[in-house]
Design a protein around this motif. Sequence first.
Motif, short mmCIF file in Angstrom:
data_model
loop_
_atom_site.label_atom_id
_atom_site.label_comp_id
_atom_site.label_asym_id
_atom_site.label_seq_id
_atom_site.Cartn_x
_atom_site.Cartn_y
_atom_site.Cartn_z
N VAL A 140 8.26 32.38 -6.17
CA VAL A 140 7.58 31.23 -5.17
C VAL A 140 8.75 30.93 -4.05
O VAL A 140 9.95 30.46 -4.48
CB VAL A 140 7.25 30.02 -5.75
CG1 VAL A 140 6.60 29.03 -4.78
CG2 VAL A 140 6.01 30.54 -6.95
N LEU A 141 8.29 31.31 -2.84
CA LEU A 141 9.12 31.01 -1.76
C LEU A 141 8.95 29.88 -1.04
O LEU A 141 10.01 29.37 -0.40
CB LEU A 141 9.31 32.14 -0.60
CG LEU A 141 9.34 33.76 -1.19
CD1 LEU A 141 9.26 34.93 -0.09
CD2 LEU A 141 11.05 33.54 -1.86
N GLU A 142 7.57 29.46 -0.80
CA GLU A 142 7.46 28.09 -0.19
C GLU A 142 6.21 27.67 -0.80
O GLU A 142 5.14 28.36 -0.88
CB GLU A 142 7.18 28.64 1.46
CG GLU A 142 6.72 27.50 2.20
CD GLU A 142 8.05 26.37 2.35
OE1 GLU A 142 7.52 25.31 2.00
OE2 GLU A 142 9.02 26.52 2.87
N THR A 143 6.34 26.37 -0.62
CA THR A 143 5.22 25.38 -1.32
C THR A 143 4.37 24.42 -0.28
O THR A 143 3.71 23.88 -0.62
CB THR A 143 5.39 24.87 -2.60
OG1 THR A 143 6.64 23.96 -2.34
CG2 THR A 143 5.84 25.78 -3.90
N ALA A 144 5.13 24.10 0.81
CA ALA A 144 4.77 23.25 1.52
C ALA A 144 3.80 23.91 2.59
O ALA A 144 4.23 24.97 3.12
CB ALA A 144 5.95 22.70 2.43
N ARG A 185 12.83 22.89 -9.32
CA ARG A 185 13.31 23.11 -8.00
C ARG A 185 12.56 22.32 -7.06
O ARG A 185 13.11 21.93 -6.15
CB ARG A 185 12.91 24.71 -7.51
CG ARG A 185 13.44 24.98 -6.12
CD ARG A 185 13.51 26.41 -6.39
NE ARG A 185 12.23 27.26 -6.61
CZ ARG A 185 11.58 27.49 -5.49
NH1 ARG A 185 11.66 27.07 -4.29
NH2 ARG A 185 10.62 28.10 -5.48
N LEU A 186 11.33 21.82 -7.36
CA LEU A 186 10.61 20.79 -6.28
C LEU A 186 10.85 19.48 -6.81
O LEU A 186 10.06 18.57 -6.19
CB LEU A 186 9.02 21.32 -6.57
CG LEU A 186 8.79 22.86 -5.97
CD1 LEU A 186 7.43 23.16 -6.21
CD2 LEU A 186 9.25 22.88 -4.47
N ASN A 187 11.76 19.04 -7.90
CA ASN A 187 11.76 17.70 -8.43
C ASN A 187 10.40 17.18 -8.86
O ASN A 187 10.55 15.92 -8.63
CB ASN A 187 12.34 16.89 -7.10
CG ASN A 187 13.83 17.44 -6.73
OD1 ASN A 187 14.61 17.73 -7.66
ND2 ASN A 187 13.96 17.38 -5.50
N ILE A 188 9.80 18.12 -9.34
CA ILE A 188 8.43 17.59 -10.18
C ILE A 188 8.99 17.00 -11.51
O ILE A 188 9.62 18.09 -12.30
CB ILE A 188 7.46 18.50 -10.24
CG1 ILE A 188 6.86 18.90 -8.62
CG2 ILE A 188 6.04 18.16 -11.15
CD1 ILE A 188 6.15 19.97 -8.79
N LEU A 353 0.69 14.64 -11.58
CA LEU A 353 -0.71 15.24 -11.21
C LEU A 353 -1.94 14.47 -11.28
O LEU A 353 -2.17 13.38 -12.04
CB LEU A 353 -0.78 16.45 -12.54
CG LEU A 353 0.26 17.36 -12.85
CD1 LEU A 353 -0.12 18.49 -14.03
CD2 LEU A 353 0.73 18.12 -11.48
N SER A 354 -2.79 14.98 -10.61
CA SER A 354 -4.29 14.37 -10.54
C SER A 354 -4.71 14.82 -11.85
O SER A 354 -5.07 15.93 -12.09
CB SER A 354 -5.04 14.81 -9.28
OG SER A 354 -6.54 14.51 -9.65
N SER A 360 -0.80 18.81 -7.90
CA SER A 360 0.46 17.80 -7.76
C SER A 360 0.24 16.68 -6.78
O SER A 360 -0.05 17.09 -5.59
CB SER A 360 1.71 18.74 -7.30
OG SER A 360 2.68 17.94 -6.78
N LYS A 361 0.95 15.60 -7.13
CA LYS A 361 0.59 14.56 -6.06
C LYS A 361 1.54 14.45 -5.06
O LYS A 361 1.22 14.08 -3.88
CB LYS A 361 0.89 13.26 -6.86
CG LYS A 361 -0.05 12.77 -7.91
CD LYS A 361 0.01 11.54 -8.44
CE LYS A 361 -1.04 11.21 -9.70
NZ LYS A 361 -0.84 9.94 -10.81
N GLU A 362 2.62 14.99 -5.08
CA GLU A 362 3.72 15.24 -4.02
C GLU A 362 3.63 16.41 -3.33
O GLU A 362 4.27 16.65 -2.38
CB GLU A 362 5.13 15.06 -4.76
CG GLU A 362 5.32 13.72 -5.26
CD GLU A 362 5.19 12.45 -4.19
OE1 GLU A 362 5.60 12.64 -3.20
OE2 GLU A 362 4.80 11.44 -4.57
N HIS A 363 3.10 17.40 -4.05
CA HIS A 363 2.98 18.57 -3.14
C HIS A 363 1.40 19.22 -3.03
O HIS A 363 0.97 19.85 -3.88
CB HIS A 363 3.75 19.93 -4.00
CG HIS A 363 5.06 19.52 -4.13
ND1 HIS A 363 6.13 19.87 -3.33
CD2 HIS A 363 5.83 18.58 -5.19
CE1 HIS A 363 7.29 19.23 -3.69
NE2 HIS A 363 7.07 18.49 -4.87
#
Length: 398
Positions: A140-144, A185-188, A353-354, A360-363
Motif C-alpha cells: 500500500v503506497l497511498e491511502t489519502a 503505519r497509519l497510527n490506527i 471504525l464505523s 476508518s474514521k480518520e482515513h
Amino acid sequence: MTINNELSNQYDVIIIGAGAAGLMCAIAAGQRGRRVLVLEHANKVGKKILMSGGGRCNFTNMYCSPENFISNNPHFVKSALSRYTPWHFIEMVERHQIAYHEKKLGQLFCDESSKDIVQMLVTECEWAGVTIKTNTPVKVLETAGQKLVETSEGKLQCASLVIATGGLSIPKMGATGFGFELARRLNIPLLPTRAGLVPVVLDDHKLKPLAELSGISLDSITETDTCSFRENILFTHRGLSGPAILQASSYWQPGEVLKIDMFPGIELTAYLMEMRREKSKTALKPILAEKLTRRVAQLWCEQWIEDKPVGQLSDADIEQIVAHCQPWTVKPSGTEGYRTAEVTLGGIDTNALSSKTMESKEHPGLYFIGEVVDVTGHLGGHNFQWAWASGHAAGQFV
C-alpha cells in the motif's frame, strides 16, 4: 473454479485478501455495480475456508448473536450482524443447492466439502463482475484521497481500499500481519493480539502422567475466571484440546487455572454417597469409568484416588475424589500459539471504525473487515458469520 486474472490500473474498490470477509465484500460491492478487484498473495482463494470444519466448513451458526463475540467494544458487532444474519447466508447456500446439516448447537456444515462454499463465493463474484487475482503480494503506497497500491504488475488506483487480510492464526495457510502493519503505519489504534480458540499445553511434569490418555474425549464443563463452557475436552500429547478447551482459551490468561468439571450435571458427592449405599461391594474404578472412561478412571485411581469398594469410602475419601474431579484444576503453561489457533484475538480497535460501514474514521475510503478487527467469535460458525456480516456491511458503502 475460474478466476479473472486480467488487470487494468483503475478500480472503484480494491480488496486485499480473498478470504471469507474479502470475497463477501466483493460480492456485495460488485452487485452494486462497483468495479471491484480482489488481490490475494496466496496461490488460491479461501484457504482457511477450505480447511475449516474438518474440510466441511462450519459456515455459520443459526443462533449467532452479539453475545457470541469477544471485543473490547461488545456493542460494535450489533449493527453488521443485524443487517446480515445467518439466514441471509443460508439463503445463498440453498440457492446454490449446497447440501448442509446441523451438527449440534446450531452449527451448520456442508454435507460434502468446504470447496462448495468457496466455489459458491467465486461464482457469486463472477456474476457480480469482480476480478480476482491470486499470487499477488501487495504494497500500500497511498491511502489519502485516491488510494494507490503496488503489485508485481504495476501500480493500481481505487477510491475505496478494503483490508481483509485476516489475523496471525495458522501461518501455514498464509496468514501474515499485513493489516496490523498497515494500521501501525497509519497510527490506527491496535489492541494487543494473541492466539484464540487454541489448545493449551502443560508442563512436562504435569503432562507425563496424562500422556497415555492422548486421544480420549470427555464431556465437561470447563471454566475460566470469567466464563464456562459445556463441551468435550480432548487429551492430547501436549496438553488439552477439544471444543471446551478451545472456547475457554479465548478467555484464559497466562497464570490462571482452568477448572474442569468431569461430571457435568451430576452432584458428585451425593452420587458417590448413593453408590456407597447401593453398590457397596463394587470397586470405585468401574463406578468412575461409567462417566470418565476406563482409562481415565484407572489413571485417576493410580495418581490421586485410592481404588477400593465404594462401600468402604469414608466421607473424607469422597471429598478427595470430588476434589480431583469436580473440578479437576489445571494450570496450563501456555497455549500452542498461532500455529494451531483458529482465530486471532485483538486487532484493529473498533473505536477507530464505523460499526455501520467498517470505514476508518480518520482515513476516509479505507475499510477493515473480518478477523483483522478486534472481534472474535466463539467456536461453532460465529467467526464465519462475522466475516460474512462485516464484509457485507463494507460492501454496501465502498
